[in-house]
Design a protein around this motif. Structure first.
Motif, short mmCIF file in Angstrom:
data_model
loop_
_atom_site.label_atom_id
_atom_site.label_comp_id
_atom_site.label_asym_id
_atom_site.label_seq_id
_atom_site.Cartn_x
_atom_site.Cartn_y
_atom_site.Cartn_z
N LEU A 54 0.83 -1.21 0.00
CA LEU A 54 0.00 0.00 0.00
C LEU A 54 0.87 1.26 0.00
O LEU A 54 0.67 2.18 -0.80
CB LEU A 54 -0.91 -0.02 1.24
CG LEU A 54 -1.80 1.21 1.39
CD1 LEU A 54 -2.89 1.19 0.33
CD2 LEU A 54 -2.41 1.28 2.78
N TYR A 55 1.88 1.26 0.88
CA TYR A 55 2.71 2.46 1.01
C TYR A 55 3.51 2.70 -0.27
O TYR A 55 3.68 3.84 -0.70
CB TYR A 55 3.64 2.32 2.21
CG TYR A 55 4.34 3.60 2.59
CD1 TYR A 55 3.62 4.70 3.04
CD2 TYR A 55 5.72 3.71 2.48
CE1 TYR A 55 4.25 5.88 3.36
CE2 TYR A 55 6.36 4.89 2.81
CZ TYR A 55 5.62 5.97 3.26
OH TYR A 55 6.26 7.13 3.59
N GLY A 56 4.00 1.62 -0.88
CA GLY A 56 4.76 1.76 -2.13
C GLY A 56 3.90 2.37 -3.22
O GLY A 56 4.31 3.30 -3.91
N PHE A 57 2.66 1.84 -3.35
CA PHE A 57 1.78 2.34 -4.40
C PHE A 57 1.42 3.80 -4.16
O PHE A 57 1.50 4.64 -5.06
CB PHE A 57 0.51 1.48 -4.45
CG PHE A 57 -0.41 1.87 -5.56
CD1 PHE A 57 -0.11 1.55 -6.87
CD2 PHE A 57 -1.58 2.57 -5.28
CE1 PHE A 57 -0.96 1.92 -7.90
CE2 PHE A 57 -2.43 2.94 -6.31
CZ PHE A 57 -2.11 2.61 -7.63
N VAL A 58 1.03 4.11 -2.91
CA VAL A 58 0.64 5.49 -2.59
C VAL A 58 1.83 6.43 -2.80
O VAL A 58 1.70 7.51 -3.38
CB VAL A 58 0.11 5.57 -1.13
CG1 VAL A 58 -0.07 7.02 -0.71
CG2 VAL A 58 -1.20 4.82 -1.02
N SER A 59 3.04 5.99 -2.36
CA SER A 59 4.23 6.83 -2.53
C SER A 59 4.46 7.15 -3.99
O SER A 59 4.71 8.29 -4.36
CB SER A 59 5.47 6.10 -2.01
OG SER A 59 5.38 5.92 -0.64
N CYS A 60 4.35 6.11 -4.82
CA CYS A 60 4.59 6.30 -6.24
C CYS A 60 3.64 7.32 -6.82
O CYS A 60 4.05 8.27 -7.50
CB CYS A 60 4.42 4.95 -6.94
SG CYS A 60 4.51 5.05 -8.72
N VAL A 61 2.34 7.16 -6.52
CA VAL A 61 1.34 8.08 -7.07
C VAL A 61 1.58 9.50 -6.55
O VAL A 61 1.58 10.48 -7.31
CB VAL A 61 -0.09 7.59 -6.72
CG1 VAL A 61 -1.12 8.62 -7.14
CG2 VAL A 61 -0.35 6.25 -7.38
N VAL A 62 1.84 9.61 -5.24
CA VAL A 62 2.06 10.94 -4.65
C VAL A 62 3.28 11.61 -5.28
O VAL A 62 3.23 12.78 -5.66
CB VAL A 62 2.22 10.81 -3.11
CG1 VAL A 62 2.77 12.09 -2.52
CG2 VAL A 62 0.89 10.47 -2.47
N ILE A 63 4.37 10.84 -5.41
CA ILE A 63 5.59 11.43 -5.97
C ILE A 63 5.36 11.94 -7.38
O ILE A 63 5.72 13.06 -7.73
CB ILE A 63 6.75 10.40 -5.94
CG1 ILE A 63 7.23 10.18 -4.51
CG2 ILE A 63 7.90 10.86 -6.81
CD1 ILE A 63 8.15 8.99 -4.35
N VAL A 64 4.71 11.12 -8.20
CA VAL A 64 4.51 11.52 -9.60
C VAL A 64 3.60 12.75 -9.66
O VAL A 64 3.93 13.74 -10.33
CB VAL A 64 3.89 10.35 -10.42
CG1 VAL A 64 3.51 10.84 -11.80
CG2 VAL A 64 4.88 9.21 -10.51
N LEU A 65 2.47 12.70 -8.95
CA LEU A 65 1.52 13.80 -9.08
C LEU A 65 2.08 15.10 -8.48
O LEU A 65 2.00 16.16 -9.10
CB LEU A 65 0.19 13.43 -8.41
CG LEU A 65 -0.54 12.25 -9.09
CD1 LEU A 65 -1.89 12.01 -8.42
CD2 LEU A 65 -0.74 12.50 -10.58
N VAL A 66 2.68 15.00 -7.30
CA VAL A 66 3.22 16.20 -6.66
C VAL A 66 4.34 16.80 -7.51
O VAL A 66 4.39 18.01 -7.75
CB VAL A 66 3.72 15.89 -5.23
CG1 VAL A 66 4.53 17.03 -4.67
CG2 VAL A 66 2.54 15.59 -4.32
N SER A 67 5.24 15.94 -8.02
CA SER A 67 6.36 16.44 -8.81
C SER A 67 5.87 17.12 -10.08
O SER A 67 6.32 18.21 -10.43
CB SER A 67 7.30 15.31 -9.19
OG SER A 67 7.71 14.62 -8.05
N LYS A 68 4.93 16.45 -10.77
CA LYS A 68 4.43 17.03 -12.02
C LYS A 68 3.68 18.34 -11.73
O LYS A 68 3.78 19.29 -12.52
CB LYS A 68 3.51 16.04 -12.74
CG LYS A 68 4.26 14.91 -13.39
CD LYS A 68 4.95 15.37 -14.68
CE LYS A 68 5.76 14.24 -15.31
NZ LYS A 68 6.49 14.65 -16.51
#
Lengths: 85, 590
Positions: A54-68
């Motif tokens: 769960l944390y890996g998936f959420v981290s990935c989505v958060v990193i991509v969206l926040v960075s973009k």
């Protein structure tokens, strides 16, 4: 040998098979997480089975969206000739 | 029997002799030097060697303990791998610079006093800058100058801090500094974290590393930041500020890596991210977290070198460096891809790869020190690491759309170097024992527990799931990202604008005012003076005097008749007048 594996993975015709294999791997990882002992857990979330997934998936989505968001909305990304060099 | 020999001597003396050798002998020599370095580290044991009194302080070139030996190992091993990778390059200057650079790095590692440390620190800065200049393209040369300027700034801070430290303690010995909040403490800290690339002082790294030569950047990725990490472990363990800086760094690099299009710049942002773990570990300062920082630096040098070698091989063979222009190389460069992926798995901390047994020690160090937020954020950053280094970069470089590039595998020496680094990455991951034995403190940590393996796999594989779900969003874009180098790249233009526009135009304005008022007034006043005083007064005076003498001359001319009797009469009359005067005067006095 290595070359054959790489060519197999790269071939678009095998994308479907690879996708199925990936889902199996994801499933196995989650199942395995339910089976292991958790005597080293320091924090409460370390005790939850499936937490890593769960944390890996959420981290990935958060990193991509926040960075973009930062890149596009805060004016961080600019044209390649921005510095004129 | 020599009880200790400084490995830097091999590198620095070796660098100076290298230009005199040619062909095969030169290549053999390039490999011999790092092997001698490895042998020197292998032979050394803890102690203090090569100390001399110099102007009242002790210069020590050989302060050897477990901490310096473990960095000595990885620096010499990496220098061998880097030299194998650079073996085909026919540019002696680059080899000399690389050897000097490694020599400087080892000099810092074994320096027992701050003065020696500083001198080797500067050797590193200038030798490494040459590896950027050596690409000889305008963009590289500009980046090289910026690199030199930032490192000069860092060096000056370090030197200032060292001098203040000496003045207050009368000691030059390298060791943990008191957290007394003194200016010396902060100046040395700033000098070191410039080299560790801690934001906002990090932009030199992502500016210069992608501009270096293919082989030069491999050396750069290994030495500067990790030497700084070594100094942090040595001098600043337990500095609370570093925990926050390191955690921010780990995420900062990840965010910028999402936006990056240049393959080596993306990897450079991940150096910042990975060094963030080490900096945070130093800040936490427990034995476990310091062990974590040191072991992670060890593993990082090898896998990051491997990643830079992989990206460098693609640049070397295709001449392209942007992800938007690459793709489909899996068919022509499969071995490069596999070796790169081993580095990618190692940096992402997959079980059985080196990052797994080192990065997790830092995170466990944070957890055991009761810092849940730090542990969570560092774990999040490791998901981001896999996302970019393990997925995005190889996907867009080797798979994705076929860019139709004619390429083939790189020369054998490059593949061999990558193979050695890959072997180390897997070796450390499978058998962490030998590395753990080298660490400065006893290790009570086992990365391979069931729950740790499954949760690490969960984090990584579900990051992969997220990657493929968001693939459309992740397409690289042909842009560059503004970072803190803006301050001296664009900000300097603001400074130049201030210099040229407001200052220059106010100068012009003052000039005009001066011209209008002062000059014209002076001219008017002087012409007034010319008319009144010059014409009327001075000319008048001169003319008046002249007129007077002309008139006088006219009168005199009448008397000067030239007749002797007139003169005689005049003399007679004069004599009578004088006599009369005396006669009159004497009569009056009676």
């Amino acid at each position: 040998m290595i070359k054959r594996i790489v060519l197999y993975i790269g071939n678009p015709a095998h994308a479907g098979t690879l996708k199925k294999l990936s889902y199996v791997a994801l499933g196995l990882t989650v199942v395995a997480d339910f089976l292991v002992e958790r005597e080293h857990a320091v924090y409460i979330w370390d005790k939850i089975p499936g937490w890593g997934a769960l944390y890996g998936f959420v981290s990935c989505v958060v990193i991509v969206l926040v960075s973009k968001f930062i890149g596009h909305q805060c004016g961080v990304m600019r044209g390649e000739d921005y510095y004129n060099d | 029997m020599i009880d200790w020999f400084h490995p830097s001597v091999f590198y620095i003396v070796g660098a100076l002799l290298l230009p005199f050798l040619r062909g095969k002998i030169q290549k053999a020599y390039m490999l011999l030097i790092p092997l001698l370095g490895v042998a020197a580290v292998f032979a050394m044991s803890a102690g203090t060697y090569w100390s001399w009194d110099f102007l009242g302080t002790v210069l020590c070139f050989g302060a050897v303990d477990k901490l310096s030996i473990v960095f000595g190992w990885v620096f010499t091993i990496m220098s061998f791998i880097g030299m194998v990778y650079a073996l085909h390059v026919n540019d002696r200057g680059q080899h000399v610079a690389a050897l000097l650079y490694v020599g400087g790095s080892l000099g810092v590692t074994f320096a027992g006093d701050y003065l020696t440390l500083f001198v080797f620190w500067e050797v590193m800065a200038f030798a490494s800058a040459y590896l950027v200049f050596a690409r000889r393209e305008p963009a590289a040369i500009r980046a090289g100058y910026r690199y030199i300027l930032v490192h000069t700034f860092g060096g000056v801070c370090l030197l200032g801090g060292i001098i203040l430290h000496y003045l207050s303690t009368r000691s030059m010995q390298v060791g943990p500094l008191d957290h007394d909040g003194s200016l010396a403490f902060y100046l040395i800290l700033v000098g070191v974290i410039v080299n560790a690339a801690v934001p906002p002082l990090h932009a030199w790294l992502t500016d210069a590393y992608p501009e270096g030569t293919v082989t030069g950047s491999v050396f750069m990725s290994a030495f500067t930041t990790k030497t700084a990490v070594y100094v942090l472990v040595r001098v600043f363990p337990g500095t609370e500020l570093l925990v926050y800086m390191g955690t921010i760094m780990a995420l900062y690099g990840v965010v910028y890596a999402v936006l990056e299009n240049d393959c080596r710049r993306l990897l450079a942002y991940h150096i910042i991210s990975q060094v963030g773990y080490m900096v945070a570990g130093v800040g936490i300062g427990t034995e476990m977290s310091l062990n974590g920082s040191v072991s992670h630096a060890f593993a990082h040098i090898l896998y990051k070198g491997l990643l830079f070698m992989g990206a460098g091989a693609v640049i070397e063979m295709t001449g392209r460096r942007k992800l938007t222009e690459l793709g489909g190389l899996y068919r022509t460069m499969p071995i490069t891809l596999v070796l790169y992926m081993i580095g990618g798995f190692a940096i992402s901390a997959f079980p059985l790869f080196s990052g797994f047994v080192t990065k997790s020690m830092v995170i466990a160090g944070a957890a055991h020190d009761h810092r849940p937020l730090v542990a969570l954020l560092l774990t999040m950053a490791s998901a981001g690491t896999f996302l970019h280094t393990g997925l995005k970069l190889p996907y867009y470089m080797f798979f994705a759309k076929d860019a139709g590039i004619e390429a083939k595998e790189p020369p054998l020496n490059m593949l061999l170097a990558m193979g050695m680094a890959a072997f180390m990455c897997i070796g450390i991951g499978v058998l962490p024992g030998p590395l753990y034995n080298l660490l400065p403190f006893p290790v009570h940590f086992n990365a391979y527990t069931g729950d740790h393996v499954t949760s690490a796999l969960g984090i990584l594989l579900f990051t992969g799931l997220g990657f493929f779900m968001l693939l459309k969003k992740l397409d690289p874009e042909p842009t560059i990202s503004i970072d803190t180098d803006w301050v001296y790249r664009k900000g300097s233009r603001v400074f130049m604008w201030i210099a040229s526009k407001p200052i220059a135009s106010s100068d012009t304005y003052v000039g005009n005012v001066y011209d209008t008022w002062f000059t014209r007034f002076m001219l008017f006043f002087s012409s007034f003076l010319a008319r009144i005083i010059d014409v009327r007064a001075i000319d008048g005076l001169v003319n008046g005097v002249a007129q007077f003498f002309i008139g006088l001359a006219g009168v005199v001319r009448v008397t000067a008749s030239g007749l002797v009797r007139s003169y005689a009469a005049t003399m007679l009359i004069g004599g009578v007048v004088i006599l009369g005067y005396y006669l009159f005067a004497s009569l009056m006095s009676l």
